[in-house]
Design a protein around this motif. Structure first.
Motif, PDB file in Angstrom:
ATOM      1  N   ALA A  64      34.298 -46.807  49.558  1.00  0.00           N
ATOM      2  CA  ALA A  64      35.146 -45.727  50.010  1.00  0.00           C
ATOM      3  C   ALA A  64      36.584 -46.176  50.052  1.00  0.00           C
ATOM      4  N   ALA A  65      36.954 -47.230  50.608  1.00  0.00           N
ATOM      5  CA  ALA A  65      38.326 -47.709  51.047  1.00  0.00           C
ATOM      6  C   ALA A  65      39.051 -47.815  49.566  1.00  0.00           C
ATOM      7  N   ALA A  66      38.178 -48.795  48.699  1.00  0.00           N
ATOM      8  CA  ALA A  66      38.914 -48.988  47.477  1.00  0.00           C
ATOM      9  C   ALA A  66      39.154 -47.717  46.345  1.00  0.00           C
ATOM     10  N   ILE A  67      38.073 -46.808  46.631  1.00  0.00           N
ATOM     11  CA  ILE A  67      38.183 -45.601  45.705  1.00  0.00           C
ATOM     12  C   ILE A  67      39.242 -44.640  46.114  1.00  0.00           C
ATOM     13  N   THR A  68      39.452 -44.587  47.586  1.00  0.00           N
ATOM     14  CA  THR A  68      40.303 -43.928  48.261  1.00  0.00           C
ATOM     15  C   THR A  68      41.816 -44.389  47.997  1.00  0.00           C
ATOM     16  N   GLY A  69      41.844 -45.676  48.091  1.00  0.00           N
ATOM     17  CA  GLY A  69      43.137 -46.204  47.954  1.00  0.00           C
ATOM     18  C   GLY A  69      43.696 -46.101  46.504  1.00  0.00           C
ATOM     19  N   ALA A  70      42.749 -46.146  45.654  1.00  0.00           N
ATOM     20  CA  ALA A  70      43.477 -46.238  44.337  1.00  0.00           C
ATOM     21  C   ALA A  70      43.703 -44.922  44.038  1.00  0.00           C
ATOM     22  N   VAL A  71      42.830 -43.798  44.149  1.00  0.00           N
ATOM     23  CA  VAL A  71      43.116 -42.524  44.001  1.00  0.00           C
ATOM     24  C   VAL A  71      44.509 -42.186  44.606  1.00  0.00           C
ATOM     25  N   MET A  72      44.602 -42.389  45.855  1.00  0.00           N
ATOM     26  CA  MET A  72      45.943 -42.183  46.689  1.00  0.00           C
ATOM     27  C   MET A  72      47.137 -42.991  46.049  1.00  0.00           C
ATOM     28  N   ALA A  73      47.269 -43.924  45.304  1.00  0.00           N
ATOM     29  CA  ALA A  73      48.120 -44.765  44.706  1.00  0.00           C
ATOM     30  C   ALA A  73      48.511 -44.031  43.482  1.00  0.00           C
ATOM     31  N   ILE A  74      47.634 -43.611  42.987  1.00  0.00           N
ATOM     32  CA  ILE A  74      47.724 -43.092  41.607  1.00  0.00           C
ATOM     33  C   ILE A  74      48.215 -41.955  41.586  1.00  0.00           C
ATOM     34  N   ALA A  75      47.885 -41.029  42.675  1.00  0.00           N
ATOM     35  CA  ALA A  75      48.484 -39.548  42.792  1.00  0.00           C
ATOM     36  C   ALA A  75      50.054 -39.854  43.393  1.00  0.00           C
ATOM     37  N   ARG A  76      50.203 -40.726  44.333  1.00  0.00           N
ATOM     38  CA  ARG A  76      51.615 -40.867  44.794  1.00  0.00           C
ATOM     39  C   ARG A  76      52.602 -41.134  43.414  1.00  0.00           C
ATOM     40  N   VAL A  77      52.310 -42.208  42.747  1.00  0.00           N
ATOM     41  CA  VAL A  77      52.969 -42.493  41.675  1.00  0.00           C
ATOM     42  C   VAL A  77      53.335 -41.311  40.586  1.00  0.00           C
ATOM     43  N   LEU A  78      52.235 -40.732  40.377  1.00  0.00           N
ATOM     44  CA  LEU A  78      52.300 -39.481  39.331  1.00  0.00           C
ATOM     45  C   LEU A  78      53.086 -38.499  40.075  1.00  0.00           C
ATOM     46  N   ALA A  79      52.980 -38.092  41.131  1.00  0.00           N
ATOM     47  CA  ALA A  79      53.858 -36.952  42.063  1.00  0.00           C
ATOM     48  C   ALA A  79      55.378 -37.593  41.922  1.00  0.00           C
ATOM     49  N   ALA A  80      55.711 -39.028  42.622  1.00  0.00           N
ATOM     50  CA  ALA A  80      57.045 -39.347  42.342  1.00  0.00           C
ATOM     51  C   ALA A  80      57.624 -39.308  41.038  1.00  0.00           C
ATOM     52  N   ARG A  81      56.785 -39.599  40.036  1.00  0.00           N
ATOM     53  CA  ARG A  81      57.359 -39.695  38.521  1.00  0.00           C
ATOM     54  C   ARG A  81      57.748 -38.129  38.095  1.00  0.00           C
ATOM     55  N   GLY A  82      56.935 -37.499  38.473  1.00  0.00           N
ATOM     56  CA  GLY A  82      57.068 -35.813  38.219  1.00  0.00           C
ATOM     57  C   GLY A  82      58.171 -35.512  38.939  1.00  0.00           C
ATOM     58  N   ALA A  83      58.331 -35.834  40.207  1.00  0.00           N
ATOM     59  CA  ALA A  83      59.634 -35.206  41.058  1.00  0.00           C
ATOM     60  C   ALA A  83      60.849 -35.847  40.348  1.00  0.00           C
ATOM     61  N   SER A  84      60.889 -36.920  40.026  1.00  0.00           N
ATOM     62  CA  SER A  84      61.851 -37.470  39.186  1.00  0.00           C
ATOM     63  C   SER A  84      62.316 -36.930  38.129  1.00  0.00           C
ATOM     64  N   ARG A  85      61.440 -36.491  37.359  1.00  0.00           N
ATOM     65  CA  ARG A  85      61.660 -35.544  36.301  1.00  0.00           C
ATOM     66  C   ARG A  85      62.244 -34.481  36.350  1.00  0.00           C
ATOM     67  N   VAL A  86      61.638 -33.795  37.275  1.00  0.00           N
ATOM     68  CA  VAL A  86      62.038 -32.402  37.733  1.00  0.00           C
ATOM     69  C   VAL A  86      63.707 -32.503  38.372  1.00  0.00           C
ATOM     70  N   THR A  87      63.781 -33.377  39.154  1.00  0.00           N
ATOM     71  CA  THR A  87      65.321 -33.657  39.655  1.00  0.00           C
ATOM     72  C   THR A  87      66.179 -33.910  38.498  1.00  0.00           C
ATOM     73  N   ALA A  88      65.861 -34.621  37.529  1.00  0.00           N
ATOM     74  CA  ALA A  88      66.720 -35.163  36.453  1.00  0.00           C
ATOM     75  C   ALA A  88      66.919 -33.769  35.586  1.00  0.00           C
ATOM     76  N   ARG A  89      65.865 -32.854  35.332  1.00  0.00           N
ATOM     77  CA  ARG A  89      66.063 -31.620  34.603  1.00  0.00           C
ATOM     78  C   ARG A  89      66.901 -30.679  35.355  1.00  0.00           C
ATOM     79  N   LEU A  90      67.012 -30.667  36.710  1.00  0.00           N
ATOM     80  CA  LEU A  90      67.724 -29.723  37.333  1.00  0.00           C
ATOM     81  C   LEU A  90      69.173 -30.279  37.400  1.00  0.00           C
ATOM     82  N   GLU A  91      69.426 -31.624  37.353  1.00  0.00           N
ATOM     83  CA  GLU A  91      70.763 -31.985  37.158  1.00  0.00           C
ATOM     84  C   GLU A  91      71.558 -32.070  36.069  1.00  0.00           C
ATOM     85  N   SER A  92      70.821 -31.874  34.886  1.00  0.00           N
ATOM     86  CA  SER A  92      71.172 -31.734  33.714  1.00  0.00           C
ATOM     87  C   SER A  92      71.564 -30.551  33.271  1.00  0.00           C
ATOM     88  N   ARG A  93      71.048 -29.222  34.232  1.00  0.00           N
ATOM     89  CA  ARG A  93      71.647 -28.064  33.964  1.00  0.00           C
ATOM     90  C   ARG A  93      73.020 -27.746  34.235  1.00  0.00           C
TER      91      ARG A  93
END
Length: 87
Positions: A58-87
């Motif tokens: 449970a700890a391994a699965i939860t940790g892995a899923v949480m880490a992946i979700a955080r990385v993908l969310a941070a990358r997505g947020a970075s892309r969104v802010t980059a798009r907003l800046e370019s406007r």
């Protein structure tokens, strides 16, 4: 000066997105665990009636899923802010 404010906005948006992603990931892991095992994943405050292997899984699965979700969310947020800046 714009680079500093952009970096700050990027960090704030990334932090918020990562937090939301962590909450959603925790809920998804709980639902999938309950569907497959028939009960909720073990928590630290549980009495100790869970097998050590189940706690580790449970700890391994939860940790892995949480880490992946955080990385993908941070990358997505970075892309969104980059798009907003370019406007």
């Amino acid at each position: 000066m714009a680079d500093t404010s952009t970096a700050t906005v990027d960090k704030i948006v990334g932090l918020a997105a990562a937090g939301v992603a962590a909450i959603v990931a925790q809920k998804v892991v709980g639902l999938v665990w309950k569907a497959s095992a028939g009960h909720r994943p073990p928590k630290p405050e549980d009495d100790g009636d869970n097998a050590v292997a189940e706690i580790i899984a449970a700890a391994a699965i939860t940790g892995a899923v949480m880490a992946i979700a955080r990385v993908l969310a941070a990358r997505g947020a970075s892309r969104v802010t980059a798009r907003l800046e370019s406007r």
